[in-house]
Design a protein around this motif. Structure first.
Motif, PDB file in Angstrom:
ATOM      1  N   ASP A   1     -28.763 -47.232  22.186  1.00 23.04           N
ATOM      2  CA  ASP A   1     -29.218 -48.003  23.341  1.00 23.04           C
ATOM      3  C   ASP A   1     -30.735 -48.116  23.376  1.00 23.04           C
ATOM      4  O   ASP A   1     -31.291 -49.168  23.675  1.00 23.04           O
ATOM      5  N   TYR A   2     -31.415 -47.016  23.038  1.00 23.19           N
ATOM      6  CA  TYR A   2     -32.881 -47.014  23.073  1.00 23.19           C
ATOM      7  C   TYR A   2     -33.449 -47.970  22.039  1.00 23.19           C
ATOM      8  O   TYR A   2     -34.324 -48.787  22.338  1.00 23.19           O
ATOM      9  N   ASN A   3     -32.970 -47.894  20.798  1.00 24.41           N
ATOM     10  CA  ASN A   3     -33.482 -48.757  19.734  1.00 24.41           C
ATOM     11  C   ASN A   3     -33.126 -50.214  19.978  1.00 24.41           C
ATOM     12  O   ASN A   3     -33.911 -51.103  19.679  1.00 24.41           O
ATOM     13  N   LEU A   4     -31.941 -50.460  20.498  1.00 21.45           N
ATOM     14  CA  LEU A   4     -31.538 -51.830  20.785  1.00 21.45           C
ATOM     15  C   LEU A   4     -32.418 -52.431  21.870  1.00 21.45           C
ATOM     16  O   LEU A   4     -32.863 -53.582  21.753  1.00 21.45           O
ATOM     17  N   SER A   5     -32.713 -51.668  22.912  1.00 22.15           N
ATOM     18  CA  SER A   5     -33.552 -52.209  23.987  1.00 22.15           C
ATOM     19  C   SER A   5     -34.980 -52.443  23.491  1.00 22.15           C
ATOM     20  O   SER A   5     -35.618 -53.426  23.874  1.00 22.15           O
ATOM     21  N   ARG A   6     -35.485 -51.553  22.614  1.00 20.31           N
ATOM     22  CA  ARG A   6     -36.830 -51.760  22.055  1.00 20.31           C
ATOM     23  C   ARG A   6     -36.854 -52.997  21.170  1.00 20.31           C
ATOM     24  O   ARG A   6     -37.799 -53.793  21.221  1.00 20.31           O
ATOM     25  N   PHE A   7     -35.827 -53.189  20.347  1.00 20.77           N
ATOM     26  CA  PHE A   7     -35.783 -54.352  19.467  1.00 20.77           C
ATOM     27  C   PHE A   7     -35.614 -55.629  20.289  1.00 20.77           C
ATOM     28  O   PHE A   7     -36.242 -56.648  20.002  1.00 20.77           O
ATOM     29  N   ARG A   8     -34.793 -55.561  21.324  1.00 21.52           N
ATOM     30  CA  ARG A   8     -34.594 -56.716  22.200  1.00 21.52           C
ATOM     31  C   ARG A   8     -35.908 -57.125  22.863  1.00 21.52           C
ATOM     32  O   ARG A   8     -36.246 -58.309  22.933  1.00 21.52           O
ATOM     33  N   LEU A   9     -36.662 -56.131  23.331  1.00 24.01           N
ATOM     34  CA  LEU A   9     -37.958 -56.407  23.951  1.00 24.01           C
ATOM     35  C   LEU A   9     -38.928 -56.994  22.937  1.00 24.01           C
ATOM     36  O   LEU A   9     -39.688 -57.924  23.254  1.00 24.01           O
ATOM     37  N   ALA A  10     -38.919 -56.494  21.719  1.00 27.62           N
ATOM     38  CA  ALA A  10     -39.822 -57.003  20.681  1.00 27.62           C
ATOM     39  C   ALA A  10     -39.525 -58.468  20.377  1.00 27.62           C
ATOM     40  O   ALA A  10     -40.443 -59.288  20.260  1.00 27.62           O
ATOM     41  N   VAL A  11     -38.246 -58.808  20.267  1.00 26.48           N
ATOM     42  CA  VAL A  11     -37.877 -60.200  19.980  1.00 26.48           C
ATOM     43  C   VAL A  11     -38.234 -61.094  21.169  1.00 26.48           C
ATOM     44  O   VAL A  11     -38.790 -62.182  21.003  1.00 26.48           O
ATOM     45  N   ARG A  12     -37.963 -60.622  22.375  1.00 28.36           N
ATOM     46  CA  ARG A  12     -38.263 -61.422  23.571  1.00 28.36           C
ATOM     47  C   ARG A  12     -39.760 -61.687  23.696  1.00 28.36           C
ATOM     48  O   ARG A  12     -40.189 -62.818  23.926  1.00 28.36           O
ATOM     49  N   LYS A  13     -40.573 -60.642  23.499  1.00 27.67           N
ATOM     50  CA  LYS A  13     -42.025 -60.807  23.599  1.00 27.67           C
ATOM     51  C   LYS A  13     -42.558 -61.712  22.489  1.00 27.67           C
ATOM     52  O   LYS A  13     -43.474 -62.500  22.707  1.00 27.67           O
ATOM     53  N   ARG A  14     -41.968 -61.604  21.302  1.00 27.34           N
ATOM     54  CA  ARG A  14     -42.431 -62.458  20.207  1.00 27.34           C
ATOM     55  C   ARG A  14     -42.095 -63.912  20.483  1.00 27.34           C
ATOM     56  O   ARG A  14     -42.900 -64.809  20.213  1.00 27.34           O
ATOM     57  N   LEU A  15     -40.910 -64.167  21.063  1.00 29.93           N
ATOM     58  CA  LEU A  15     -40.552 -65.536  21.438  1.00 29.93           C
ATOM     59  C   LEU A  15     -41.503 -66.062  22.512  1.00 29.93           C
ATOM     60  O   LEU A  15     -41.933 -67.224  22.455  1.00 29.93           O
ATOM     61  N   GLN A  16     -41.850 -65.236  23.482  1.00 30.91           N
ATOM     62  CA  GLN A  16     -42.791 -65.658  24.520  1.00 30.91           C
ATOM     63  C   GLN A  16     -44.157 -65.995  23.917  1.00 30.91           C
ATOM     64  O   GLN A  16     -44.767 -67.008  24.268  1.00 30.91           O
ATOM     65  N   ASN A  17     -44.627 -65.157  23.002  1.00 32.92           N
ATOM     66  CA  ASN A  17     -45.925 -65.412  22.368  1.00 32.92           C
ATOM     67  C   ASN A  17     -45.902 -66.686  21.540  1.00 32.92           C
ATOM     68  O   ASN A  17     -46.874 -67.442  21.528  1.00 32.92           O
ATOM     69  N   LEU A  18     -44.804 -66.924  20.838  1.00 35.09           N
ATOM     70  CA  LEU A  18     -44.705 -68.150  20.043  1.00 35.09           C
ATOM     71  C   LEU A  18     -44.670 -69.379  20.937  1.00 35.09           C
ATOM     72  O   LEU A  18     -45.211 -70.426  20.588  1.00 35.09           O
TER      73      LEU A  18
END
Length: 158
Positions: free
Chosen positions: A117-134
């Motif tokens: 759960d911890y790694n999935l939430s961190r990866f989910r946040l990383a993808v979401r933030k990268r999409l926002q930045n793009l």
């Protein structure tokens, strides 16, 4: 007449010399680091004393320690962006994708083995933030903003 050294003995001698040389180098680095540590301790102590005699009433204990800068994911630098663009390149120009579709693609292609759960939430946040930045950089466009009952949608820029 020359003495022939067996190849196994030659290998052992070479290995011994290599490890001995590496040990000497490591011991030298340890000594250098110990000296550097002592210098830094002296520097911190002197700065601590100077802070405490300043006219503003503050002690060194009041100053918070700096946080460690870490990556959200243990993946190599730029891999999340590469995976996002790989997926965006596969979809038709007039279609858009949801965040869940992008996330599922990234998880499958990144071959993440530990999906706690911890790694999935961190990866989910990383993808979401990268999409926002793009989106902010206008590299991709947002077709719908996320809401309580609706996921955000994204579309590649042409």
């Amino acid at each position: 007449m020359t003495i022939r050294i067996p190849s196994l003995l030659k290998w052992l001698i070479t290995n011994f010399q290599t490890h001995q040389r590496e040990l000497i180098n490591v011991e030298r680095q340890i000594e250098e680091l110990a000296l550097q540590k002592l210098k830094l301790i002296d520097s911190v102590e002197s700065l601590k004393r100077v802070i405490e005699i300043h006219e503003v009433p503050i002690t060194a204990a009041d100053i918070p320690k700096l946080g460690k800068s870490t990556k959200r994911t243990g993946l190599p630098y730029g891999l999340v962006t590469k995976l996002i663009f790989d997926y965006m390149g596969q979809i038709p120009e007039d279609a858009d994708v949801s965040f869940t579709e992008v996330l599922a693609y990234c998880i499958n292609k990144a071959e993440i083995t530990d999906l706690s759960d911890y790694n999935l939430s961190r990866f989910r946040l990383a993808v979401r933030k990268r999409l926002q930045n793009l989106c902010d950089k206008a590299r991709i466009s947002r077709t719908q903003h996320g809401a309580k009952n609706q996921e955000p949608g994204f579309k590649p820029k042409i």
